[in-house]
Design an enzyme around this catalytic site. Structure first.
Site, PDB file in Angstrom:
ATOM      1  N   GLY A  70      -3.341  -3.767 -26.869  1.00  0.00           N
ATOM      2  CA  GLY A  70      -2.088  -3.347 -26.255  1.00  0.00           C
ATOM      3  C   GLY A  70      -1.946  -3.897 -24.854  1.00  0.00           C
TER       4      GLY A  70
ATOM      5  N   GLU B  77      -5.739  -6.268 -36.610  1.00  0.00           N
ATOM      6  CA  GLU B  77      -6.743  -7.302 -36.872  1.00  0.00           C
ATOM      7  C   GLU B  77      -6.341  -8.665 -36.311  1.00  0.00           C
ATOM      8  OE1 GLU B  77      -9.064  -9.358 -40.691  1.00  0.00           O
ATOM      9  OE2 GLU B  77      -7.056  -8.508 -40.904  1.00  0.00           O
TER      10      GLU B  77
ATOM     11  N   LYS C  91       6.872  11.159 -20.777  1.00  0.00           N
ATOM     12  CA  LYS C  91       7.514  11.932 -21.844  1.00  0.00           C
ATOM     13  C   LYS C  91       6.739  13.188 -22.207  1.00  0.00           C
ATOM     14  CE  LYS C  91       9.941   7.939 -23.739  1.00  0.00           C
ATOM     15  NZ  LYS C  91       9.593   7.065 -22.603  1.00  0.00           N
TER      16      LYS C  91
END
Length: 368
Positions: A16, A44, A132
């Site tokens: 990420g 992957e 959030k």
């Protein structure tokens, strides 16, 4: 200096935006070089490219893994000193459509990380949460709030020199995958229109580098159970759209005056403003030079934690909740400077060129 030197670090969500940049920054610090970084991800293909990028660095090892697999996490955390937990489902709409998967990853997965870290006597675990989580209106935010609560509870129940658990709370990380920057850029490249949910919408923003600095600093100064919140600028989303049109349209051969902006209405569960600290949390928060620190509502069961010696303490009293609607937004020129300093006003093609020259490093690769 030397905080990570000779240590073994594990990063979940290694492919990420935050995980990749975190790995990059730690490895590039020559004075604080770790012994090993283990990166886990269930993507992957992206993991393959990340592994290729670091294949000549003997300190890195990457594995296909899922945080829903407790036994695998327990195995991977043996001998680990620090865990940075960045893996999560983060898209509001997708979490609404598949709430059971959001619960499995963002709640049960966090508990798996806690359990695996505890049984392996990991030194510190830092969880990356979201704005959030404050007064949540959707599944994603609620799952992030529960993640923070699990981290605080784990720290409350630790004994002796057990694992220290803490959380960080992000605003909008501009430039990350799924953020509004690449969406606006693609719309401008196609000639528009640029879509706004609401022209009155304001947001806290931070660069990828700022987000990773928050994570690293939190690992260094956490006493246990806290939620760290970076002091960050506020922007009007409408200002961002107009500025990006003016800057990027000519580079795509477009006339800025011919690219319109249309309002499409707020999405279900979407707020007009952001909250990074609620009124209730201000009563138990302290202010540091760069951060607010929300202290646990329920303190340690087996020991009392002294939060009075936080490095850079400015005030032990925080008077107001941290809400984008009440903070002064950046002017258009200040926003322009922020975006340029963060490298966010390049076209996608310019990013590829800069990345090939090694200017951006691993975080700007399209494959990740």
């Amino acid at each position: 200096m030397g905080f990570f030197k000779g240590k073994r670090i594990l990063v979940t969500g290694a492919c990420g935006t935050i995980g990749t940049e975190l790995i990059s920054q730690i490895l590039e610090n020559e004075n604080d070089s770790p012994e090993e970084i283990i990166g886990l991800d269930n993507n992957e293909s992206a993991l393959f490219f990340l592994d290729e990028r670091y294949r000549l660095d003997s300190r890195t090892h990457f594995y296909v893994a899922d945080i829903q697999d407790l036994q695998d996490l327990r195995s991977k955390m043996r001998g680990i000193d620090f865990v940075f937990h960045t893996a999560a489902f983060k898209h509001v709409i997708l979490c609404e459509r598949s709430p059971e998967q959001a619960v499995n990853t963002n709640i049960s997965g966090i508990q798996n990380v806690i359990t695996a870290a505890s049984v392996n006597f990991v030194g510190r675990v830092i969880f990356t949460s979201s704005d959030k989580a404050v007064n949540p209106t959707n599944v994603m935010g609620t799952s992030k709030l529960m993640g923070e609560r699990l981290m605080t509870a784990a720290n409350s129940n630790r004994r002796g020199d057990g694992t220290i658990f803490a959380s960080t709370r992000f605003g909008n990380v501009l430039g990350s995958r799924g953020s509004v920057i690449p969406i606006f850029r693609n719309q401008i490249a196609k000639g528009g229109p640029v879509t706004l949910t609401d022209a009155m919408m304001t947001r806290f923003v931070m660069s990828i580098g700022d987000a990773v600095k928050l994570v690293i600093d939190s690992a260094k100064i956490a006493c246990g159970g806290e939620v760290f919140v970076t002091k960050m600028p506020v922007i009007r989303i409408a200002d961002l759209a107009r500025l990006m049109i003016g800057e990027l349209a000519p580079r795509y051969g477009r006339d800025p005056d011919e690219i319109g902006i249309i309002e499409i209405g707020s999405k279900p569960g979407e707020k007009l403003y952001e909250e990074l600290m609620s009124p209730e949390e201000t009563r138990r928060a302290v202010e540091l030079r760069d951060y607010f620190v929300v202290l646990p509502a329920f303190r340690g069961v087996y020991h009392e934690i002294d939060y009075g010696n936080c490095p850079g303490l400015v005030s032990s009293v925080v008077g107001n909740p941290y809400v984008s609607a009440t903070e002064k937004p950046l002017s258009v020129e200040e926003l322009r400077v922020f975006l340029k300093q963060s490298g966010l006003l390049e076209t996608a093609e310019e990013e590829e060129v800069l990345d090939a020259r090694g200017i951006y490093g691993v975080t700007r690769k399209g494959a990740l």
